[in-house]
Design a protein around this motif. Sequence first.
Motif, PDB file in Angstrom:
ATOM      1  N   PHE A 115      77.962  34.303  90.866  1.00  0.00           N
ATOM      2  CA  PHE A 115      78.898  33.968  89.819  1.00  0.00           C
ATOM      3  C   PHE A 115      78.912  34.493  88.541  1.00  0.00           C
ATOM      4  CE2 PHE A 115      82.741  32.920  87.849  1.00  0.00           C
ATOM      5  CZ  PHE A 115      83.246  32.718  88.637  1.00  0.00           C
ATOM      6  N   LEU A 116      76.988  34.085  88.539  1.00  0.00           N
ATOM      7  CA  LEU A 116      76.456  34.703  87.496  1.00  0.00           C
ATOM      8  C   LEU A 116      75.499  36.457  87.948  1.00  0.00           C
ATOM      9  CD1 LEU A 116      74.719  31.649  86.814  1.00  0.00           C
ATOM     10  CD2 LEU A 116      76.478  32.713  85.509  1.00  0.00           C
ATOM     11  N   PRO A 117      75.998  37.082  86.618  1.00  0.00           N
ATOM     12  CA  PRO A 117      75.431  37.981  86.749  1.00  0.00           C
ATOM     13  C   PRO A 117      74.188  38.625  86.722  1.00  0.00           C
ATOM     14  CG  PRO A 117      76.913  38.136  84.767  1.00  0.00           C
ATOM     15  CD  PRO A 117      76.837  36.757  85.540  1.00  0.00           C
ATOM     16  N   SER A 118      73.330  39.999  86.279  1.00  0.00           N
ATOM     17  CA  SER A 118      72.062  39.792  86.409  1.00  0.00           C
ATOM     18  C   SER A 118      71.062  39.190  85.551  1.00  0.00           C
ATOM     19  CB  SER A 118      71.616  41.273  87.183  1.00  0.00           C
ATOM     20  OG  SER A 118      70.527  40.789  87.924  1.00  0.00           O
ATOM     21  N   PRO A 119      71.208  39.529  84.360  1.00  0.00           N
ATOM     22  CA  PRO A 119      70.253  38.618  83.841  1.00  0.00           C
ATOM     23  C   PRO A 119      70.476  37.165  83.603  1.00  0.00           C
ATOM     24  CG  PRO A 119      72.051  39.502  81.962  1.00  0.00           C
ATOM     25  CD  PRO A 119      72.106  40.258  83.684  1.00  0.00           C
ATOM     26  N   TRP A 120      71.740  36.689  83.647  1.00  0.00           N
ATOM     27  CA  TRP A 120      71.276  35.876  83.517  1.00  0.00           C
ATOM     28  C   TRP A 120      71.075  34.262  84.851  1.00  0.00           C
ATOM     29  CZ3 TRP A 120      72.287  34.366  78.728  1.00  0.00           C
ATOM     30  CH2 TRP A 120      73.200  35.330  78.049  1.00  0.00           C
ATOM     31  N   TRP A 121      71.159  34.689  85.731  1.00  0.00           N
ATOM     32  CA  TRP A 121      71.072  33.661  86.764  1.00  0.00           C
ATOM     33  C   TRP A 121      69.561  33.258  86.731  1.00  0.00           C
ATOM     34  CZ3 TRP A 121      68.047  35.609  91.140  1.00  0.00           C
ATOM     35  CH2 TRP A 121      68.036  36.491  91.260  1.00  0.00           C
ATOM     36  N   GLN A 122      68.587  35.241  86.220  1.00  0.00           N
ATOM     37  CA  GLN A 122      67.081  35.315  86.605  1.00  0.00           C
ATOM     38  C   GLN A 122      67.063  34.105  84.809  1.00  0.00           C
ATOM     39  OE1 GLN A 122      69.220  37.707  87.056  1.00  0.00           O
ATOM     40  NE2 GLN A 122      67.493  39.430  87.856  1.00  0.00           N
ATOM     41  N   LEU A 123      67.760  33.992  84.181  1.00  0.00           N
ATOM     42  CA  LEU A 123      67.276  33.209  82.459  1.00  0.00           C
ATOM     43  C   LEU A 123      67.488  31.893  82.756  1.00  0.00           C
ATOM     44  CD1 LEU A 123      68.487  35.464  80.321  1.00  0.00           C
ATOM     45  CD2 LEU A 123      66.759  35.410  80.478  1.00  0.00           C
ATOM     46  N   TRP A 124      68.118  31.576  84.197  1.00  0.00           N
ATOM     47  CA  TRP A 124      68.467  29.981  83.487  1.00  0.00           C
ATOM     48  C   TRP A 124      66.913  29.906  84.535  1.00  0.00           C
ATOM     49  CZ3 TRP A 124      70.666  27.386  80.315  1.00  0.00           C
ATOM     50  CH2 TRP A 124      71.985  27.829  79.775  1.00  0.00           C
ATOM     51  N   PHE A 125      67.142  30.917  85.765  1.00  0.00           N
ATOM     52  CA  PHE A 125      65.619  29.447  86.420  1.00  0.00           C
ATOM     53  C   PHE A 125      64.439  29.934  85.818  1.00  0.00           C
ATOM     54  CE2 PHE A 125      67.414  31.101  90.500  1.00  0.00           C
ATOM     55  CZ  PHE A 125      66.841  30.128  91.407  1.00  0.00           C
ATOM     56  N   VAL A 126      64.318  30.885  84.558  1.00  0.00           N
ATOM     57  CA  VAL A 126      63.522  30.721  83.714  1.00  0.00           C
ATOM     58  C   VAL A 126      63.133  29.402  82.786  1.00  0.00           C
ATOM     59  CG1 VAL A 126      62.157  31.527  81.494  1.00  0.00           C
ATOM     60  CG2 VAL A 126      62.871  32.763  83.721  1.00  0.00           C
ATOM     61  N   PHE A 127      64.272  28.810  82.633  1.00  0.00           N
ATOM     62  CA  PHE A 127      64.898  27.694  81.634  1.00  0.00           C
ATOM     63  C   PHE A 127      64.259  26.916  82.511  1.00  0.00           C
ATOM     64  CE2 PHE A 127      67.680  24.141  81.197  1.00  0.00           C
ATOM     65  CZ  PHE A 127      67.285  23.675  79.178  1.00  0.00           C
ATOM     66  N   SER A 128      64.375  26.465  83.899  1.00  0.00           N
ATOM     67  CA  SER A 128      64.687  25.187  84.760  1.00  0.00           C
ATOM     68  C   SER A 128      63.416  25.371  85.634  1.00  0.00           C
ATOM     69  CB  SER A 128      65.407  25.516  85.707  1.00  0.00           C
ATOM     70  OG  SER A 128      67.038  25.726  84.902  1.00  0.00           O
ATOM     71  N   ILE A 129      62.669  26.487  86.052  1.00  0.00           N
ATOM     72  CA  ILE A 129      61.338  25.979  86.766  1.00  0.00           C
ATOM     73  C   ILE A 129      60.227  25.564  85.660  1.00  0.00           C
ATOM     74  CG2 ILE A 129      59.724  27.800  87.424  1.00  0.00           C
ATOM     75  CD1 ILE A 129      61.676  29.213  89.108  1.00  0.00           C
ATOM     76  N   PRO A 130      59.963  25.862  85.084  1.00  0.00           N
ATOM     77  CA  PRO A 130      59.087  25.104  84.416  1.00  0.00           C
ATOM     78  C   PRO A 130      59.245  23.372  83.882  1.00  0.00           C
ATOM     79  CG  PRO A 130      59.121  27.221  82.392  1.00  0.00           C
ATOM     80  CD  PRO A 130      60.621  26.736  83.660  1.00  0.00           C
ATOM     81  N   ILE A 131      60.590  23.030  83.837  1.00  0.00           N
ATOM     82  CA  ILE A 131      60.822  21.865  83.633  1.00  0.00           C
ATOM     83  C   ILE A 131      60.668  21.308  85.418  1.00  0.00           C
ATOM     84  CG2 ILE A 131      62.995  20.039  83.050  1.00  0.00           C
ATOM     85  CD1 ILE A 131      63.607  22.595  81.203  1.00  0.00           C
TER      86      ILE A 131
END
Lengths: 260, 231
Positions: B7-23
Amino acid sequence: MTNILDDYALVSPLRYRNNWLKIAIVMFGVLVGVSSQSFIPPFAIALCMSFATVHFGKTSFKFYLTLLSAPAVFVLLSVVIIAFFFGSGNELLGFDIFSYHLGVNTGGLEMALLVFSRTLGGMSCLFFLSLTTPMVELFSVLKATRLPDSFIEISMMMYRYIFVFLEVAWGIKYAQTVRLGYKDWRTSLTSLAMLSTTLFIRSWEQGEKIFISMSARCYDGKLIFFEEKRPIRANELVLTCTYFAVVLALWYLTRFYSIF
Amino acid sequence: MHIFEGFLPSPWWQLWFVFSIPIIFFGMYRLNKLVSEKRELLPLLAVAGAFIFVLSSLKMPSVTGSSSHPTGTGMAAILFGPAVTAVLSTIVLLYQAIFIAHGGLTTLGANVASMGIIGPVFAYVIYKAGMKANINFYVVVFLATAFADWATYVVTATQLALAFPAEVGGVAASLKAFLLIFATTQVPLAIMEGALTALIFKYVIQVKSDALVELKVITESALNKIKGAGQ
């Protein structure tokens, strides 16, 4: 309650194929689907993966369709919003509500179609994985990721206990239902709260018990599983490579394609 | 509320991973430390995760008629704190994607951000603040879980709006649209889940209150006060 697809994966003939190959197929489909600029490659992926699940995986077609319709509500709602609010171009359909103009234009419709096809493609890849690969098989993959041991241990134990608790929850729910525990809204709320509490207490006690019993069996923080070696067969490899090639070719050819 | 695969197109799903992974990694670090100090916690956390999974697969009675499921993450945050909840919900969301095809792999980052991180943080902060302010325990639990659900819903709508901004009015306009449409299911759902969680805590206090003291959810004196008031 929810269908646990793991039950179907356990009896699937594709269960005894190489796990890494299956994961490669799924990841490929998911990534190409999400990065494609046209709705054709995701639809092709959806078609291939559905065929693989139904034909090779021997899933009943009817059951497969009911599964695919599960996310439909969320997806359709969101796709409709995108169609109305997104994109530019010629207006195809429009009407006024409370002096507020709503319209679908070509850009919006194309975007909605693209998102719909991506979701369909992605979901069919996920269903392929969940209907052919039981979680037990994926633990060896999880172990190879080098995530912290405690994380992997917790996921494995959690997997085991999901089924134990689901059974408890089902039993209680049936018992409550035959005693009219869900006859109206208020009683349902109370019944559900009672069910969850029992579940919480049950899980707490189970957690204490399992620690004692595992310590008694010399548990040192690492569960070890037997891993079967399953080499990739030549015909599987050929089929997978053909699939990859076809999808990549489609992806390349439809880069700038648009229906309007 | 799960965002489905693709559902989420390309830059967005990666960005949310960048947000979540460190946490998530921070959560894993905390978890590792907790488990190495107290090894008996490991099976307990595992069953807690299984509990969240099963809780989230139960159907709740709903006013609007659509099927709705509790998320259980607000309750987990109150019980175990937000860092551990982030890790547990990551596993739960992964299992939900693979077992019941709720959510997805590329959208996992976005789903963890909304359901595993931001919602639980809201629940935890509200719970701690409410307990400090000496408000009634059940009211605090209700508020914490309900606001956790609402936070999750607002974040999901924002994620969708950022990925699909409207032509006229941009992100704000499409955010309004997503919020309005999902409000029909999410607003009553949050109230239901808040009420359900408050009821669960009521029963847990009646039957097994020592578990809550052990998890440091509630102090002995506060517990005595609640029990005293109930009698």
